[in-house]
Design a protein around this motif. Structure first.
Motif, PDB file in Angstrom:
ATOM      1  N   THR A  59       0.877  -1.141   0.170  1.00  0.00           N
ATOM      2  CA  THR A  59       0.068   0.125   0.084  1.00  0.00           C
ATOM      3  C   THR A  59       0.703   1.257   0.237  1.00  0.00           C
ATOM      4  OG1 THR A  59      -1.853   1.189   1.284  1.00  0.00           O
ATOM      5  CG2 THR A  59      -0.289  -0.001   2.526  1.00  0.00           C
ATOM      6  N   SER A  60       0.269   2.459  -0.334  1.00  0.00           N
ATOM      7  CA  SER A  60       0.897   3.699  -0.198  1.00  0.00           C
ATOM      8  C   SER A  60       0.194   4.708   0.195  1.00  0.00           C
ATOM      9  CB  SER A  60       1.493   4.035  -1.451  1.00  0.00           C
ATOM     10  OG  SER A  60       2.153   5.376  -1.316  1.00  0.00           O
ATOM     11  N   GLN A  61       0.684   5.600   0.964  1.00  0.00           N
ATOM     12  CA  GLN A  61      -0.351   6.841   1.454  1.00  0.00           C
ATOM     13  C   GLN A  61      -0.306   7.664   0.050  1.00  0.00           C
ATOM     14  OE1 GLN A  61       2.200   8.653   4.797  1.00  0.00           O
ATOM     15  NE2 GLN A  61       2.270   6.752   5.573  1.00  0.00           N
ATOM     16  N   GLY A  62       0.364   7.702  -0.706  1.00  0.00           N
ATOM     17  CA  GLY A  62       0.043   8.482  -1.935  1.00  0.00           C
ATOM     18  C   GLY A  62      -1.022   7.947  -3.210  1.00  0.00           C
ATOM     19  N   CYS A  63      -1.533   6.909  -2.843  1.00  0.00           N
ATOM     20  CA  CYS A  63      -2.309   6.067  -3.728  1.00  0.00           C
ATOM     21  C   CYS A  63      -3.854   6.384  -3.140  1.00  0.00           C
ATOM     22  CB  CYS A  63      -2.127   4.497  -3.693  1.00  0.00           C
ATOM     23  SG  CYS A  63      -3.281   3.461  -4.132  1.00  0.00           S
ATOM     24  N   ALA A  64      -4.376   6.813  -4.083  1.00  0.00           N
ATOM     25  CA  ALA A  64      -5.995   7.379  -3.712  1.00  0.00           C
ATOM     26  C   ALA A  64      -6.670   6.026  -3.516  1.00  0.00           C
ATOM     27  CB  ALA A  64      -6.461   8.146  -5.057  1.00  0.00           C
ATOM     28  N   SER A  65      -6.631   4.907  -4.175  1.00  0.00           N
ATOM     29  CA  SER A  65      -7.388   3.856  -3.960  1.00  0.00           C
ATOM     30  C   SER A  65      -7.120   2.831  -2.829  1.00  0.00           C
ATOM     31  CB  SER A  65      -7.429   3.002  -5.488  1.00  0.00           C
ATOM     32  OG  SER A  65      -6.024   2.645  -5.725  1.00  0.00           O
ATOM     33  N   CYS A  66      -5.971   3.272  -1.897  1.00  0.00           N
ATOM     34  CA  CYS A  66      -5.497   2.432  -0.871  1.00  0.00           C
ATOM     35  C   CYS A  66      -6.434   2.497   0.247  1.00  0.00           C
ATOM     36  CB  CYS A  66      -3.864   2.511  -0.666  1.00  0.00           C
ATOM     37  SG  CYS A  66      -2.943   1.989  -1.994  1.00  0.00           S
ATOM     38  N   PRO A  67      -6.839   3.502   0.720  1.00  0.00           N
ATOM     39  CA  PRO A  67      -7.421   3.521   1.999  1.00  0.00           C
ATOM     40  C   PRO A  67      -8.701   2.443   2.231  1.00  0.00           C
ATOM     41  CG  PRO A  67      -7.195   5.747   1.494  1.00  0.00           C
ATOM     42  CD  PRO A  67      -6.731   4.981   0.162  1.00  0.00           C
ATOM     43  N   PRO A  68      -9.406   2.153   1.352  1.00  0.00           N
ATOM     44  CA  PRO A  68     -10.433   0.979   1.393  1.00  0.00           C
ATOM     45  C   PRO A  68      -9.690  -0.284   1.806  1.00  0.00           C
ATOM     46  CG  PRO A  68     -11.022   2.239  -0.446  1.00  0.00           C
ATOM     47  CD  PRO A  68      -9.758   2.820  -0.021  1.00  0.00           C
ATOM     48  N   ALA A  69      -8.663  -0.431   1.283  1.00  0.00           N
ATOM     49  CA  ALA A  69      -7.692  -1.574   1.445  1.00  0.00           C
ATOM     50  C   ALA A  69      -7.054  -1.788   2.916  1.00  0.00           C
ATOM     51  CB  ALA A  69      -6.709  -1.972   0.318  1.00  0.00           C
ATOM     52  N   ASP A  70      -6.559  -0.349   3.152  1.00  0.00           N
ATOM     53  CA  ASP A  70      -6.106  -0.379   4.292  1.00  0.00           C
ATOM     54  C   ASP A  70      -7.105  -0.620   5.488  1.00  0.00           C
ATOM     55  OD1 ASP A  70      -3.636   0.543   3.403  1.00  0.00           O
ATOM     56  OD2 ASP A  70      -4.569   2.684   3.095  1.00  0.00           O
ATOM     57  N   ALA A  71      -8.474  -0.327   5.381  1.00  0.00           N
ATOM     58  CA  ALA A  71      -9.460  -0.418   6.236  1.00  0.00           C
ATOM     59  C   ALA A  71      -9.640  -2.054   6.256  1.00  0.00           C
ATOM     60  CB  ALA A  71     -10.665   0.364   6.130  1.00  0.00           C
ATOM     61  N   LEU A  72      -9.806  -2.707   5.058  1.00  0.00           N
ATOM     62  CA  LEU A  72     -10.031  -4.124   5.110  1.00  0.00           C
ATOM     63  C   LEU A  72      -8.771  -4.878   5.752  1.00  0.00           C
ATOM     64  CD1 LEU A  72     -11.476  -6.699   4.168  1.00  0.00           C
ATOM     65  CD2 LEU A  72     -10.090  -6.496   2.083  1.00  0.00           C
ATOM     66  N   LEU A  73      -7.706  -4.492   5.879  1.00  0.00           N
ATOM     67  CA  LEU A  73      -6.495  -5.311   6.459  1.00  0.00           C
ATOM     68  C   LEU A  73      -6.790  -4.907   7.916  1.00  0.00           C
ATOM     69  CD1 LEU A  73      -3.595  -6.582   5.560  1.00  0.00           C
ATOM     70  CD2 LEU A  73      -2.948  -4.433   6.594  1.00  0.00           C
ATOM     71  N   ASN A  74      -7.392  -3.599   8.226  1.00  0.00           N
ATOM     72  CA  ASN A  74      -7.458  -3.575   9.782  1.00  0.00           C
ATOM     73  C   ASN A  74      -8.539  -4.600  10.292  1.00  0.00           C
ATOM     74  OD1 ASN A  74      -5.883  -1.551   9.654  1.00  0.00           O
ATOM     75  ND2 ASN A  74      -7.554   0.245   9.528  1.00  0.00           N
ATOM     76  N   GLU A  75      -9.657  -5.090   9.367  1.00  0.00           N
ATOM     77  CA  GLU A  75     -10.414  -5.885   9.960  1.00  0.00           C
ATOM     78  C   GLU A  75      -9.658  -7.259   9.835  1.00  0.00           C
ATOM     79  OE1 GLU A  75     -14.164  -6.089   7.671  1.00  0.00           O
ATOM     80  OE2 GLU A  75     -14.104  -3.711   7.198  1.00  0.00           O
ATOM     81  N   LEU A  76      -8.801  -7.647   8.892  1.00  0.00           N
ATOM     82  CA  LEU A  76      -8.252  -8.872   8.766  1.00  0.00           C
ATOM     83  C   LEU A  76      -7.398  -9.188  10.162  1.00  0.00           C
ATOM     84  CD1 LEU A  76      -7.582  -9.285   5.149  1.00  0.00           C
ATOM     85  CD2 LEU A  76      -9.317 -10.418   6.543  1.00  0.00           C
ATOM     86  N   ALA A  77      -6.772  -8.171  10.500  1.00  0.00           N
ATOM     87  CA  ALA A  77      -5.786  -8.002  11.745  1.00  0.00           C
ATOM     88  C   ALA A  77      -6.710  -8.531  13.106  1.00  0.00           C
ATOM     89  CB  ALA A  77      -5.142  -6.758  11.869  1.00  0.00           C
ATOM     90  N   LYS A  78      -7.888  -8.539  13.058  1.00  0.00           N
ATOM     91  CA  LYS A  78      -8.638  -8.881  14.294  1.00  0.00           C
ATOM     92  C   LYS A  78      -8.768 -10.443  14.007  1.00  0.00           C
ATOM     93  CE  LYS A  78     -10.749  -4.006  14.527  1.00  0.00           C
ATOM     94  NZ  LYS A  78     -12.197  -3.559  14.316  1.00  0.00           N
ATOM     95  N   ASP A  79      -8.734 -11.095  13.088  1.00  0.00           N
ATOM     96  CA  ASP A  79      -8.934 -12.427  13.267  1.00  0.00           C
ATOM     97  C   ASP A  79      -7.794 -13.299  13.497  1.00  0.00           C
ATOM     98  OD1 ASP A  79      -9.225 -14.999  12.365  1.00  0.00           O
ATOM     99  OD2 ASP A  79     -10.124 -14.615  10.542  1.00  0.00           O
ATOM    100  N   PRO A  80      -7.639 -13.957  14.582  1.00  0.00           N
ATOM    101  CA  PRO A  80      -6.826 -14.823  15.350  1.00  0.00           C
ATOM    102  C   PRO A  80      -5.900 -15.755  14.493  1.00  0.00           C
ATOM    103  CG  PRO A  80      -8.757 -15.424  16.296  1.00  0.00           C
ATOM    104  CD  PRO A  80      -9.078 -14.232  15.338  1.00  0.00           C
ATOM    105  N   GLN A  81      -6.840 -16.087  13.314  1.00  0.00           N
ATOM    106  CA  GLN A  81      -6.302 -16.984  12.331  1.00  0.00           C
ATOM    107  C   GLN A  81      -5.463 -16.335  11.043  1.00  0.00           C
ATOM    108  OE1 GLN A  81      -5.777 -20.084  13.138  1.00  0.00           O
ATOM    109  NE2 GLN A  81      -6.673 -19.705  15.106  1.00  0.00           N
ATOM    110  N   VAL A  82      -5.447 -14.976  11.310  1.00  0.00           N
ATOM    111  CA  VAL A  82      -4.691 -14.346  10.227  1.00  0.00           C
ATOM    112  C   VAL A  82      -3.779 -13.288  10.695  1.00  0.00           C
ATOM    113  CG1 VAL A  82      -5.244 -12.457   8.186  1.00  0.00           C
ATOM    114  CG2 VAL A  82      -6.889 -14.391   8.666  1.00  0.00           C
ATOM    115  N   ILE A  83      -2.351 -13.387  10.114  1.00  0.00           N
ATOM    116  CA  ILE A  83      -1.415 -12.490  10.130  1.00  0.00           C
ATOM    117  C   ILE A  83      -1.527 -11.481   9.127  1.00  0.00           C
ATOM    118  CG2 ILE A  83       0.868 -12.032  10.567  1.00  0.00           C
ATOM    119  CD1 ILE A  83       1.255 -14.792  12.070  1.00  0.00           C
TER     120      ILE A  83
END
Length: 243
Positions: free
Chosen positions: A33-57
């Motif tokens: 991802t990149s802070q300079g990429c306009a299409s990245c924030p939704p992916a950053d938010a999805l990763l935040n969700e995945l990070a809460k799953d104990p079976q996902v790193i």
């Protein structure tokens, strides 16, 4: 490159109970991802969700190739750009883009495409090839890692220790995301090559001082086939606090 060798670490071979193999191997998701990429924030938010799953790193790997558009990514490491390209060089499509998720080192999905990411996760979880369960814990001023005996079927694997900042929020001042505050999960702040794994049971010790950098409060351990120049499947992983 930012990859730093730690081959001088002591290795003492020891057996690991077979019962440890019954534990499920977590799925590793790397988001380029990149802070300079306009299409990245939704992916950053999805990763935040995945990070809460104990079976996902779920790991954030910020790249630097968007810095020219007007904002220098404050979390980017050039080595992440090189890692993403190394993955792409091994695939027929050879595509490098943001946001891009790589699952277990072998499956690729557009990072903001929830359905595609979920399909990749299901594929990784249903893989017939068994993973390697890493047993890791903090002992004094070091992280101790136990690797079980395993069959690599002729492959070569390496153990990497990645200092991680569990949560970082960035106020982006310019560029396509100028004015936005974006929160990132499990931001990788460096890489330490612990050493190769031949399939023999082993105990490894990693000094915490080698991992405490750039705001890191945790460490992700990745056992991966191939090399830094040609990364393959991630066959074992663990994430633990440095506290």
């Amino acid at each position: 490159m930012f990859l730093r060798s730690a081959l001088a670490l002591a290795l003492a071979f020891a057996a690991v109970p077979a019962s440890g193999q019954s534990q499920p191997k977590p799925v590793v998701v790397e988001l380029f991802t990149s802070q300079g990429c306009a299409s990245c924030p939704p992916a950053d938010a999805l990763l935040n969700e995945l990070a809460k799953d104990p079976q996902v790193i779920a790991l954030t790997l910020a790249v630097d190739y968007w810095d020219y558009v007007g904002w220098k990514d404050t979390l980017a490491l050039h080595g992440h750009s090189l890692r993403q390209k190394a993955y792409a060089d091994l695939r027929p499509d050879r595509k490098v883009f943001t946001p891009q998720m790589v699952v277990d080192g072998s499956l690729v999905a557009k990072g903001s495409d929830r359905a595609a990411v979920q399909r990749a996760l299901l594929t990784a979880r249903s893989a017939r090839t068994p993973g390697v369960v890493l047993q890791a814990k903090r002992v004094g001023d070091a992280i101790e890692v136990a690797l079980p005996e395993g069959d690599l079927d002729g492959a070569v694997a390496e153990l990497w220790a990645c200092p991680v900042a569990r949560t970082q929020t960035v106020s982006i001042g310019r560029g396509e995301n100028g004015g936005r505050n974006v929160t990132y999960s499990n931001v990788v702040r460096g890489w330490v090559r612990v050493g190769p794994w031949s399939g023999r049971a082993a105990h490894l010790r990693i000094p915490v001082k080698d991992l405490s950098r750039n705001g890191a409060d945790s460490v992700a351990l990745l056992l991966q086939e191939g090399s830094a120049a040609a990364p393959g499947r991630i066959i074992g992983a663990s994430l633990l606090s440095l506290d």
